[in-house]
Design a protein around this motif. Structure first.
Motif, short mmCIF file in Angstrom:
data_model
loop_
_atom_site.label_atom_id
_atom_site.label_comp_id
_atom_site.label_asym_id
_atom_site.label_seq_id
_atom_site.Cartn_x
_atom_site.Cartn_y
_atom_site.Cartn_z
N MET A 255 -2.73 -6.41 2.87
CA MET A 255 -2.72 -4.64 2.71
C MET A 255 -4.24 -4.03 2.77
O MET A 255 -4.74 -3.06 3.10
CB MET A 255 -1.78 -4.41 3.27
CG MET A 255 -1.36 -2.86 4.40
SD MET A 255 0.67 -2.09 4.13
CE MET A 255 0.99 -2.99 4.89
N SER A 256 -3.59 -4.53 1.23
CA SER A 256 -5.57 -3.70 0.36
C SER A 256 -4.64 -2.13 0.36
O SER A 256 -5.44 -1.39 0.94
CB SER A 256 -6.94 -3.63 1.43
OG SER A 256 -7.18 -5.39 2.11
N LEU A 257 -3.74 -2.04 0.08
CA LEU A 257 -3.23 -0.63 -0.29
C LEU A 257 -3.54 -0.17 -0.88
O LEU A 257 -3.50 1.43 -0.81
CB LEU A 257 -1.57 -0.78 -0.08
CG LEU A 257 -0.71 -0.82 0.29
CD1 LEU A 257 -0.89 0.07 1.75
CD2 LEU A 257 0.95 0.01 -0.11
N ASN A 258 -4.74 -0.60 -1.88
CA ASN A 258 -5.21 0.27 -2.95
C ASN A 258 -4.74 1.35 -4.19
O ASN A 258 -5.07 2.33 -3.70
CB ASN A 258 -6.84 0.89 -2.38
CG ASN A 258 -7.12 0.42 -0.96
OD1 ASN A 258 -8.32 -0.65 -1.81
ND2 ASN A 258 -8.03 0.83 -0.22
N LEU A 259 -3.98 0.37 -4.45
CA LEU A 259 -3.23 1.53 -5.71
C LEU A 259 -3.93 1.96 -6.63
O LEU A 259 -4.86 0.69 -7.28
CB LEU A 259 -1.47 0.34 -5.44
CG LEU A 259 -0.52 0.33 -4.59
CD1 LEU A 259 0.54 -0.88 -5.03
CD2 LEU A 259 -0.13 1.66 -3.70
N ALA A 260 -4.05 2.49 -7.37
CA ALA A 260 -3.85 3.15 -8.70
C ALA A 260 -3.46 2.41 -9.70
O ALA A 260 -1.63 3.21 -9.70
CB ALA A 260 -4.48 4.58 -8.75
N TYR B 279 -2.49 -2.13 13.01
CA TYR B 279 -1.03 -3.24 13.71
C TYR B 279 -1.93 -4.76 13.05
O TYR B 279 -0.70 -5.51 12.36
CB TYR B 279 -1.33 -2.38 14.92
CG TYR B 279 -1.19 -1.61 15.02
CD1 TYR B 279 -1.39 -0.42 16.02
CD2 TYR B 279 0.95 -0.92 14.82
CE1 TYR B 279 -2.15 0.32 16.86
CE2 TYR B 279 0.49 0.56 15.25
CZ TYR B 279 -0.27 1.13 15.72
OH TYR B 279 -0.42 2.53 16.05
N VAL B 280 -2.86 -5.08 13.21
CA VAL B 280 -3.53 -6.73 13.30
C VAL B 280 -2.93 -6.90 11.73
O VAL B 280 -2.63 -7.71 11.23
CB VAL B 280 -4.02 -6.84 13.76
CG1 VAL B 280 -5.02 -8.07 12.96
CG2 VAL B 280 -4.43 -6.76 15.20
N ALA B 281 -3.12 -6.26 11.27
CA ALA B 281 -3.73 -6.24 9.33
C ALA B 281 -2.35 -5.88 8.68
O ALA B 281 -1.61 -6.38 8.37
CB ALA B 281 -4.19 -4.66 9.10
#
Lengths: 194, 301
Positions: free
Chosen positions: B56-61, B4-6
Motif C-alpha cells: 500500500m506504500s503507507l509511508n510510515l515514519a 481502491y485497486v491499491a
C-alpha cells in the motif's frame, strides 16, 4: 578651561556619554505583528487547471529592525494551522485532518530568522521554516520597511512571497494529486510599535 | 484520492502472506499445541500486515511523527508481542491480565503523544487529558475482556467475525470523514486476520478448529487495532464520539447469541443471527457517514 568649570561639567558629560551608549545599545526597534492590517494567504493548484485560495486567520509574530546594522534585525512569525480558511467549511475541516495539515499534531507553522541582509527596497532574510513537523532553511525577499507615524503609533510594513513544496514538509504524497504539490504563500505584514 | 485497486491489492497480499506464513508455521509443528499455534498466528498476522502495508506504500515514519505512525509502529507491535507472550501455558492468567491491562492503559497515551491534547496549550487541561485517557482505557479493557469471555462460550467464530466487520466499516467511515490514509489502513489488517484465522481453521484438528477461529491473539490484535483506529479517527480525524463508540461496541452484540431462545437453534443459525445483529448498527453508521460525505465532501471532489 578652568579646573572648577571642568568639575561642573563632568556630571553632564557622564550623563551624555551614558545616554549615547544607551541609545546605541537599543538601536533595534521592536514591532508587534498587527493582525488587523496583515494577512497570510496561500494558493495551490487544483487538478492543474485552477487555483484554490485560502488564508490563515490567526497569526502572531515580532520583528526587530536595526537600521544601523541590519544584520542584527530579527523576524519571527507563528501561524495557527487550525485557522486555515478557504471559504468552504467542509474543505477547511478536510485540510485540518492528518492527510493535510494535521492540526492536532502540528498546531503551528513557524518562521524564525537566522540572518538578515539589507538589499535594495528591503531585506533578504534567511531562516528556518517549520511546517508539519519538518524544518527547512529558506530565504525570504522582504520588500518594504519604511516607518510611518500614525498618531502615537509607528508602523512598518513588509511583503513577501514564498513558494514551497508540500512534499518537502512531510505531507502525504498520496494526498498530493488533485491539489498540487507546490503552494504559494503570500505574506503582507504590518508591525506596530508605540 | 482513494485508490481502491491499491487497497484491494494490498488486502490480497496481506491475506495471502498471512495465510502462507501461518500454514508454514503450523505445518512445521503439527503437534505444537495451543501455545505454538498462538505464536504462529501472531507471527503470521505481523507478516501479513507488513506485506499489505508495503504494497500500500503507507509511508510510515520512524521515529513516528503522527498518531497513525504510533498506532502501526508502536501500539500494534506491542499488541502482537503481548499476545504472543500471553499464549505461553506457564504464564498465569492474572499475569496475562496485567499485561493486557498495561497495554490498554498505555494505548491512549501513546496515540496522543506530542499532540495538542497533551501539550498544555489549552486544548485540554492536564486533569481533563488524564480523565479522558483513563476513561478510554477502561472502555477498551471492558470491551476486550467481554469479547474474550464470550469467545470462550461461543466457538463459531462470531467474535472474530464481528471485530472484522467493525474494522471493515470503520475504514470507509474514517475515509468518508476526510482521513483517507487512516481509513485505508484498516483493510490489510482485516485481510491478514481473515487469512490467518481461516488457515488456522483449515489446518488444525477438528477439536481445535472452533477455538482457533477466534483465538485470543486474533481477538486481542483485532480489538486493539479497532480501538486505535477509531481513537485516531476521533481525535485526529473528524469522526464523532457517537460514531466511534458505536463501531467499537457493536461486536458486543455477539452476546445476544447466548440468549436462551437462540441456544435452541443450530450453531450456524445462532451465529448468523448474532452477526446480523452486529451488522445493524454498523450499517446505520455507514449510511450516516455516506450521507454526510455526499453533503459535505463530494462537492470538493
Amino acid at each position: 578651561m578652568q579646573a572648577s568649570s571642568f568639575r561642573r561639567m563632568t556630571p553632564l558629560l557622564l550623563v551624555t556619554l551614558i545616554a549615547s551608549v544607551g541609545t546605541t545599545a537599543s538601536a533595534a526597534d521592536e514591532y508587534d505583528y498587527d493582525l488587523v492590517h496583515s494577512s497570510v494567504s496561500f494558493k495551490a493548484r487544483h487538478l492543474g487547471i485552477s487555483w484554490i485560495h485560502g488564508r490563515f486567520n490567526e497569526v502572531s509574530g515580532k520583528f526587530s529592525l536595526d537600521r544601523q546594522d541590519p544584520s542584527k534585525s530579527t523576524f519571527a512569525l507563528t501561524i495557527k494551522t487550525d485557522s486555515v480558511d478557504t471559504a468552504n467549511k467542509a474543505r477547511d475541516e478536510h485540510l485540518r485532518q492528518p492527510d493535510y495539515f494535521d492540526t492536532k499534531q502540528f498546531p503551528t507553522i513557524e518562521f524564525k530568522s537566522t540572518s538578515v541582509k539589507a538589499v535594495k527596497d528591503g531585506y533578504q532574510v534567511t531562516g528556518n521554516f517549520t511546517m508539519h513537523g519538518k524544518t527547512q532553511k529558506i530565504v525570504l525577499a522582504l520588500t518594504g520597511g519604511k516607518e510611518h507615524d500614525f498618531g502615537k503609533v509607528k508602523r512598518v510594513a513588509f511583503s513577501t512571497e514564498l513558494a514551497i513544496k508540500r512534499s518537502d514538509y512531510g505531507f502525504d504524497p498520496k494526498a498530493i494529486g488533485p491539489i498540487g504539490d507546490e503552494a504559494l504563500i503570500i505574506i503582507d505584514c504590518e508591525g506596530v510599535r508605540k | 484520492m482513494p485508490d481502491y485497486v491499491a487497497y484491494l491489492t494490498a488486502s490480497s497480499i496481506a491475506a495471502i502472506v498471512g495465510a502462507v506464513v501461518a500454514a508454514t508455521l503450523l505445518a512445521a509443528r503439527r503437534d505444537g499445541g495451543a501455545a505454538w499455534r498462538n505464536v504462529a498466528y501472531v507471527v503470521s498476522i505481523a507478516a501479513g500486515l507488513a506485506g499489505g502495508y508495503w504494497m500500500m506504500s503507507l509511508n510510515l515514519a520512524w521515529p513516528p511523527e503522527n498518531a497513525l505512525d504510533r498506532l502501526l509502529t508502536v501500539v500494534l507491535p506491542m499488541a502482537l508481542v503481548m499476545e504472543g507472550i500471553a499464549g505461553i501455558p506457564a504464564l498465569s492468567k492474572w499475569l496475562v491480565g496485567v499485561l493486557r491491562l498495561m497495554l490498554a492503559m498505555l494505548t491512549p497515551r501513546i496515540l496522543l503523544h506530542d499532540s495538542v491534547y497533551l501539550s498544555g496549550t489549552g486544548e485540554w487541561t492536564s486533569t481533563r487529558a488524564w480523565t479522558i485517557m483513563l476513561f478510554c482505557s477502561v472502555v477498551l479493557m471492558a470491551v476486550w475482556m467481554m469479547l474474550l469471555q464470550f469467545s470462550g462460550r461461543r466457538r463459531n467464530g462470531e467474535v472474530s467475525a464481528s471485530i472484522g466487520m467493525a474494522l471493515l466499516v470503520a475504514g470507509p467511515v474514517i475515509m468518508m470523514a476526510g482521513y483517507i490514509k487512516g481509513g485505508a489502513a484498516a483493510f490489510p489488517l482485516v485481510a491478514a486476520l481473515a487469512g490467518v484465522a481461516i488457515t488456522g481453521w483449515v489446518m488444525t484438528g477438528k477439536s481445535e478448529r472452533t477455538v482457533d477461529l477466534q483465538s485470543a491473539s486474533i481477538i486481542g490484535v483485532g480489538v486493539i487495532y479497532l480501538f486505535g483506529l477509531l481513537f485516531v479517527g476521533r481525535f485526529f480525524g473528524r469522526i464523532s464520539t457517537t460514531t466511534a463508540s458505536t463501531l467499537f461496541c457493536a461486536p458486543l452484540l455477539c452476546w445476544s447469541a447466548g440468549l436462551p431462545w437462540l441456544r435452541t437453534l443450530k450453531a450456524w443459525k445462532a451465529a448468523a443471527f448474532c452477526l446480523m445483529l452486529v451488522a445493524i448498527p454498523l450499517v446505520i453508521v455507514l449510511l450516516a457517514a455516506w450521507q454526510a460525505f455526499e453533503r459535505d465532501m463530494s462537492p470538493l471532489l
